[in-house]
Design a protein around this motif. Structure first.
Motif, PDB file in Angstrom:
ATOM      1  N   GLU A 192       0.589   0.630   4.115  1.00  0.00           N
ATOM      2  CA  GLU A 192       1.693   0.002   3.955  1.00  0.00           C
ATOM      3  C   GLU A 192       2.163  -0.493   5.369  1.00  0.00           C
ATOM      4  O   GLU A 192       1.985  -0.006   6.067  1.00  0.00           O
ATOM      5  N   THR A 193       2.477  -1.851   5.389  1.00  0.00           N
ATOM      6  CA  THR A 193       2.905  -2.397   6.554  1.00  0.00           C
ATOM      7  C   THR A 193       4.573  -2.256   6.769  1.00  0.00           C
ATOM      8  O   THR A 193       5.198  -2.585   5.825  1.00  0.00           O
ATOM      9  N   ASN A 249      -7.279  -4.967  14.228  1.00  0.00           N
ATOM     10  CA  ASN A 249      -8.721  -4.523  14.449  1.00  0.00           C
ATOM     11  C   ASN A 249      -8.954  -3.023  14.489  1.00  0.00           C
ATOM     12  O   ASN A 249     -10.006  -2.435  14.129  1.00  0.00           O
ATOM     13  N   ALA A 278       5.320 -11.042   6.243  1.00  0.00           N
ATOM     14  CA  ALA A 278       5.684 -11.096   7.786  1.00  0.00           C
ATOM     15  C   ALA A 278       4.482 -10.855   8.562  1.00  0.00           C
ATOM     16  O   ALA A 278       4.248 -11.547   9.542  1.00  0.00           O
ATOM     17  N   LEU A 279       3.672  -9.940   8.076  1.00  0.00           N
ATOM     18  CA  LEU A 279       2.571  -9.752   8.757  1.00  0.00           C
ATOM     19  C   LEU A 279       1.475 -11.016   8.718  1.00  0.00           C
ATOM     20  O   LEU A 279       0.943 -11.042   9.757  1.00  0.00           O
ATOM     21  N   LEU A 329       5.122  -4.438  14.337  1.00  0.00           N
ATOM     22  CA  LEU A 329       4.518  -3.949  13.206  1.00  0.00           C
ATOM     23  C   LEU A 329       4.183  -2.470  13.413  1.00  0.00           C
ATOM     24  O   LEU A 329       3.932  -1.810  14.093  1.00  0.00           O
ATOM     25  N   ARG A 357      -9.460  -2.371  10.994  1.00  0.00           N
ATOM     26  CA  ARG A 357     -10.847  -2.598  10.605  1.00  0.00           C
ATOM     27  C   ARG A 357     -11.757  -1.476  11.148  1.00  0.00           C
ATOM     28  O   ARG A 357     -12.636  -1.090  10.429  1.00  0.00           O
ATOM     29  N   PHE A 358     -11.401  -1.099  12.443  1.00  0.00           N
ATOM     30  CA  PHE A 358     -12.174  -0.096  12.921  1.00  0.00           C
ATOM     31  C   PHE A 358     -12.023   1.229  12.199  1.00  0.00           C
ATOM     32  O   PHE A 358     -13.024   2.070  12.213  1.00  0.00           O
ATOM     33  N   MET A 377      11.324  -6.008  12.912  1.00  0.00           N
ATOM     34  CA  MET A 377      10.955  -7.441  13.150  1.00  0.00           C
ATOM     35  C   MET A 377      12.638  -8.014  13.230  1.00  0.00           C
ATOM     36  O   MET A 377      13.111  -7.925  12.024  1.00  0.00           O
ATOM     37  N   ARG A 422     -12.597  -9.758  18.004  1.00  0.00           N
ATOM     38  CA  ARG A 422     -12.451 -10.317  16.638  1.00  0.00           C
ATOM     39  C   ARG A 422     -13.607 -10.665  16.017  1.00  0.00           C
ATOM     40  O   ARG A 422     -14.365 -11.189  16.794  1.00  0.00           O
ATOM     41  N   GLN A 432       2.664 -13.296  11.470  1.00  0.00           N
ATOM     42  CA  GLN A 432       2.331 -12.949  12.929  1.00  0.00           C
ATOM     43  C   GLN A 432       0.991 -13.252  13.076  1.00  0.00           C
ATOM     44  O   GLN A 432       0.870 -13.787  13.934  1.00  0.00           O
ATOM     45  N   PHE A 433       0.155 -12.686  12.256  1.00  0.00           N
ATOM     46  CA  PHE A 433      -1.495 -12.817  12.616  1.00  0.00           C
ATOM     47  C   PHE A 433      -1.633 -14.232  12.605  1.00  0.00           C
ATOM     48  O   PHE A 433      -2.552 -14.854  13.371  1.00  0.00           O
ATOM     49  N   GLU A 482      10.795   4.824  -1.320  1.00  0.00           N
ATOM     50  CA  GLU A 482       9.921   3.991  -0.350  1.00  0.00           C
ATOM     51  C   GLU A 482       9.531   4.746   0.594  1.00  0.00           C
ATOM     52  O   GLU A 482       8.312   4.775   0.998  1.00  0.00           O
ATOM     53  N   MET A 514       9.702  -5.423  -1.406  1.00  0.00           N
ATOM     54  CA  MET A 514       9.491  -5.014  -0.086  1.00  0.00           C
ATOM     55  C   MET A 514       8.202  -5.208   0.627  1.00  0.00           C
ATOM     56  O   MET A 514       7.909  -5.519   1.755  1.00  0.00           O
ATOM     57  N   ALA A 515       7.076  -4.540  -0.212  1.00  0.00           N
ATOM     58  CA  ALA A 515       5.716  -4.599   0.192  1.00  0.00           C
ATOM     59  C   ALA A 515       5.405  -6.062   0.140  1.00  0.00           C
ATOM     60  O   ALA A 515       4.617  -6.379   1.245  1.00  0.00           O
ATOM     61  N   LEU A 535      -0.042 -16.283  15.612  1.00  0.00           N
ATOM     62  CA  LEU A 535      -0.910 -15.702  16.935  1.00  0.00           C
ATOM     63  C   LEU A 535      -2.364 -16.080  17.052  1.00  0.00           C
ATOM     64  O   LEU A 535      -2.784 -16.083  18.109  1.00  0.00           O
ATOM     65  N   PHE A 536      -2.933 -15.617  15.953  1.00  0.00           N
ATOM     66  CA  PHE A 536      -4.752 -15.547  16.162  1.00  0.00           C
ATOM     67  C   PHE A 536      -5.220 -16.939  15.203  1.00  0.00           C
ATOM     68  O   PHE A 536      -5.977 -17.459  16.135  1.00  0.00           O
ATOM     69  N   ARG A 537      -4.845 -17.133  14.162  1.00  0.00           N
ATOM     70  CA  ARG A 537      -5.406 -18.493  13.640  1.00  0.00           C
ATOM     71  C   ARG A 537      -5.181 -19.508  14.467  1.00  0.00           C
ATOM     72  O   ARG A 537      -5.879 -20.374  14.826  1.00  0.00           O
ATOM     73  N   ALA A 539       7.691  -3.748   8.616  1.00  0.00           N
ATOM     74  CA  ALA A 539       8.030  -4.721   9.463  1.00  0.00           C
ATOM     75  C   ALA A 539       9.536  -4.620   9.857  1.00  0.00           C
ATOM     76  O   ALA A 539      10.254  -5.671  10.086  1.00  0.00           O
ATOM     77  N   LEU A 592     -14.211  -2.903  18.646  1.00  0.00           N
ATOM     78  CA  LEU A 592     -13.042  -2.489  18.227  1.00  0.00           C
ATOM     79  C   LEU A 592     -11.733  -3.494  19.090  1.00  0.00           C
ATOM     80  O   LEU A 592     -10.911  -3.794  18.378  1.00  0.00           O
ATOM     81  N   ALA A 643       6.936  -7.644   3.361  1.00  0.00           N
ATOM     82  CA  ALA A 643       6.160  -7.011   4.704  1.00  0.00           C
ATOM     83  C   ALA A 643       4.969  -7.558   4.884  1.00  0.00           C
ATOM     84  O   ALA A 643       4.898  -7.901   6.122  1.00  0.00           O
TER      85      ALA A 643
END
Lengths: 151, 724
Positions: free
Chosen positions: B191-192, B176, A8-9, B210, B179-180, B197, A151, A12-13, B266, A1-2, A16-18, B194, A148, A5
């Motif tokens: 723990e993420t 961010n 999926a994270l 998320l 990170r902050f 989703m 990036r 998305q990043f 979980e 599960m982890a 979207l961002f790269r 999703a 904050l 997840a």
């Protein structure tokens, strides 16, 4: 599960961002550009001073219209900081216009506000702003807030 | 004096000049919004600039002045001669304060301070009750109870964050924040989530789905941690539990988490009440097959965990209750079947093919002249039509939901604008294709905002005009001949014909000498860059909207019309096709090529005598209509037949005749969109495949009518050519 997840994270990043902000990752020598829009020359001078000292490239505009012109002229900021109260087009309208530009849809936008303008915050957020800086801001607060959202 | 101070002194001087000029103007025109806003902005700028150069005396004084001006601007207090005089005195005092900052004051400090104090006292009479010098009182967090609990949790803050879907669109990056967070403490565990989703095909990569469960080791206080999330505080779900919170707090958190069918273990790990090791231990101890009812399984793990004194029994009970809730919800959902949109699209596509195949069979049966075959084919056709309607209905939704969203918008906008408007909704049960509903939300919102902003007057103005001070705005939807019609009606001031015309001439959109009908003038509001609003507001009025609205509607094969009566109100009528997939069409032939005219646009068909061939108009029982010849429009080869037919079409209240070689009857056309390279073709809306396998182009009537009108105008503009 982890594992799933975080997978999926990653998607998305990654997408979207790269994908969208390739230029922002162009190595450590990339100088980030911040556009600063305010009708007050004092504010422009003092904030741009702090930002330049912190190693950013700063583009200033003394009105929303001027800012629009500079954006149309090819300036591609990594962050936009704008005042809300300006003659001509106000900051909220400006944020809306900027957000409509495809290449700036995910750019962080901060607006300058005062302790007494709480109601404006929600309005500016709804227009697409990321966050705010309370005037007058110390260099520390300013740079922390930028850290904050940038990036 | 450094450069910054110099700029400040110079700028303050300019702003104070402006402030003074505006204050004097205010005495003549006490209710002028522009003046009031200008005055406020000047004071505001001075205050902001003073803060930047740390001119505390100027800032503190300007702050109080600004507060009073803000109340003035919001009409909480009235403009009086006394107040104006006081404000002018304050302006002078600000000048002295700025000069003092520059070291150029001609009074001594004590005297300046005494003057300030005197003025502030007078200003306080106009300020809100109990006004403070600056800032708002900070809410003091109650002391957090820390109850030692050796069994649950670790020595960390527990943060539960579900970001709002729009966080990315607001230029923020969830990463961010994480990170902050490291600047206020150490993230010990993360723990993420999703779970919200959706499947890849419906996922919008611009939305954030998320959530995070974070164990943060930090010496900071709750306020400092919460401040990290200040920018997204309103949109995200954020729960912060201090280290070693009471078990009850964790229980509440579980209850408040978005529903998902996570397994008990979980959840416990995620809320940080348990570590992964403790869970693994529990799982190892669980003997027997893992299969079985999820809740039951969960109960088993729970029992084991309780037996091992790893978690408190109440914690397990809450998690199990949560899972039961989830399964109950699932049972309720079973009454509705969720179907992926692409399956539905595939079905519609197949039905489309079926319609074409049915048409082919029907064609064949007629050519065979076999009575029984014809009868059986017509039965088949009828059933296919029913299937078509039923399957199209699968995609339809009621428009009411879209309408109801405007209740809030109207309420909020009224508050902002100081107007009183009642929103009346009718026809909410009218159904239309979901893909259309999704796309008309924005144009509709724009129209509603426009009506609120420019259409409906302020209560005082309405009363003066003898109208009910409460304005009304109505949204109405109904079906009309294969179209859905949506009306946005207000009882406001109506459109100002002269002003629109003046503006259009000023912008060079029309000739100064042009004679335009009311309808043509009103249509100008859809031209790019035209706004008659005297003052631009936050809601609308920049003239960038109406042309976009029309373009959006045209992309949906819809139209928009405006009717207006000065002083009585404005009605905007939107016409949209019911579905985007299949239309009833009328087949015509020109130069052996087939074209389809949407049937709901066809009014009648007439024959055209040879003598009229060269004219680009024709006479329909005394009415003169423009004629569009397909052969000419599309540059078709070959001789014109001796007897041509005219299909009289009507679109958005305008009539025209389309001249074709021959008529070929009605048919159902499944619209196949044209490829991207044909996107700029005018007059063609799509294509379809006929029963015979031949491809026919579907005519875009509104574009054709427009083209013919433009051609006409070009001709009229050059009379010598016309006579030639």
């Amino acid at each position: 599960m982890a594992g799933l997840a975080s997978g999926a994270l990653f998607i998305q990043f990654d997408t979207l961002f790269r994908g969208c902000c390739l230029h922002a990752l162009g190595g450590s020598d990339y100088v980030k550009t911040i556009m600063l829009v305010d009708d007050s020359a004092t504010v422009l001078l003092s904030i741009s001073g702090i930002l330049t000292k912190a190693g950013f490239q700063v583009v200033t505009a003394n009105s929303a219209e001027d800012g629009q012109k500079k954006l149309a002229g090819g300036t591609k900021p990594d962050l936009l900081i704008t005042d809300l109260n300006m003659p001509g087009m106000n900051g909220i309208e400006f944020i809306k216009v900027v957000r409509q530009k495809a290449e700036l849809r995910f750019m962080p936008i901060l607006f300058l506000t005062t302790e007494s303008q709480q109601a404006k915050r929600a309005e500016a957020k709804a227009a697409g702003a990321s966050g705010w800086i309370v005037k007058p801001a110390t260099a520390d607060t300013l740079l922390n807030t930028i850290k904050l959202v940038l990036r | 004096m450094d450069e910054l101070k110099q700029v400040f002194v110079q700028e303050s001087g300019e702003q104070l000049d402006a402030l003074e000029a505006l204050l004097l103007e205010l005495e003549n025109r006490p209710d002028d919004e522009t003046t009031l806003n200008g005055i406020f902005r000047a004071a505001h700028t001075i205050k902001g600039a003073a803060g930047m150069v740390e001119a505390a005396a100027v800032e503190a004084f300007a702050h109080v002045v600004e507060n009073v001006l803000d109340r003035l601007r919001n009409h909480e207090i009235e403009v009086t001669t006394e107040l104006a005089a006081l404000m002018l005195a304050c302006t002078d005092q600000l000048r002295v304060l700025v000069a003092a900052e520059a070291g150029a004051a001609d009074k001594d400090e004590a005297q300046i301070a005494a003057d300030s104090a005197r003025l502030l006292e007078r200003l306080n009479a106009y300020g809100p009750a109990g006004q403070h010098a600056a800032g708002s009182p900070r809410v003091v967090e109650p002391d957090v109870q820390r109850i030692p609990s050796p069994q649950a949790g670790h020595n960390c803050w527990h943060l539960s964050v579900r970001f709002g879907p729009d966080v990315l669109r607001q230029g923020m990056d969830p990463e961010n924040f994480l990170r902050f967070l490291e600047t206020v403490g150490n993230i010990r565990h993360l723990e993420t989530l999703a779970d919200s989703m959706p499947a890849a095909e419906v996922m919008d990569p611009e939305l954030c789905y998320l959530g995070f469960e974070i164990a943060l080791e930090s010496a900071a206080d709750k306020q400092a941690i919460e401040d990290v999330f200040a920018f997204v505080r309103d949109e995200c779900q954020l729960a912060i539990l201090p280290p070693n919170s009471k078990v009850g707090d964790y229980l509440e958190l579980i209850e408040s988490l978005p529903e998902d069918s996570l397994r008990l273990g979980e959840i416990l790990v995620r809320v940080g009440a348990l570590t992964a090791d403790e869970l693994a231990e529990g799982l190892r101890a669980q003997s027997g097959p893992a299969a079985g009812e999820m809740a039951q399984e969960a109960r088993q793990i729970g029992e084991i965990l309780v037996a091992q004194h790893v978690v408190q029994p109440e914690l397990v009970a809450a998690a199990v209750a949560k899972q039961t809730q989830v399964s109950e919800k699932k049972a309720h959902d079973a009454k509705l079947i969720r179907v992926p949109a692409d399956k539905l699209d595939h079905l519609i596509n197949l039905v489309g093919e079926l319609v074409i195949a049915g048409a082919a069979t029907s064609l064949l049966s007629h050519s065979r002249r076999d009575g029984e075959l014809i009868e059986s084919a017509s039965l088949l056709t009828r059933l296919v039509e029913e299937i078509r309607d039923a399957s199209l209905q699968l995609r339809t939704v009621q428009i009411g939901e879209t309408f109801n969203r405007f209740q809030r918008l109207v309420r909020d906008a009224c508050k902002d604008l100081g107007k009183d408007v009642e929103l009346l909704i009718s026809g909410g049960e009218t159904e239309l294709d979901k893909s259309i509903v999704e796309k008309i939300g924005d144009p509709l919102m724009h129209l509603v905002r426009n009506s609120l902003d420019h259409g409906i007057e302020a209560p005082a103005v309405r009363e003066a005009a003898g109208k009910n001070p409460r304005g009304s705005l109505s949204l109405n939807a109904f079906h009309d001949a294969g179209n859905i019609v949506i009306e946005v009606t207000d009882d406001g001031a109506g459109l100002n014909r002269d002003r629109i015309l003046a503006k259009a001439i000023e912008r060079g959109l029309v000739d100064a000498e042009a004679h335009l009908s009311d309808r043509e003038v009103y249509d100008l509001i859809f031209a790019p860059g035209l706004s008659t609003a005297e003052q631009v507001t936050n809601l609308s009025g920049r003239g960038v909207g109406m042309d976009v609205v029309r373009r959006n509607l045209q992309a949906l094969r819809g139209t928009i019309n405006v009717d207006s009566q000065p002083g009585r109100g404005t009605r905007l009528t939107l016409r949209l096709p019911l579905t985007l997939a299949i239309i009833d069409g009328f087949l015509v032939v020109s130069a052996n090529r087939s074209y389809v005219i949407p049937l709901d646009a066809v009014v009648e068909c007439i024959e055209r005598p040879v003598a009229e061939h060269d004219r680009n108009y024709f006479n329909l029982r005394g009415q003169v209509l423009p004629a569009v010849c397909l052969r000419e429009s599309f540059n078709l080869p070959g001789e014109r037949p001796t007897r041509e037919s005219v299909v009289v079409v009507q679109y958005a209240g305008q009539r025209a005749g389309i001249v074709v070689d021959r008529l070929a009857g009605e048919l159902q056309a499944v619209i196949k969109p044209l490829g991207a390279i044909f996107r700029h073709l005018q007059g063609i809306g799509g294509s379809t495949i006929l029963g015979s396998g031949e491809v026919a182009l579907i005519l875009d009537i509104s574009a054709l009518i427009k083209i013919s009108g433009q051609a006409e105008q070009r001709l009229l503009a050059r009379p010598e050519q016309r006579s030639a």
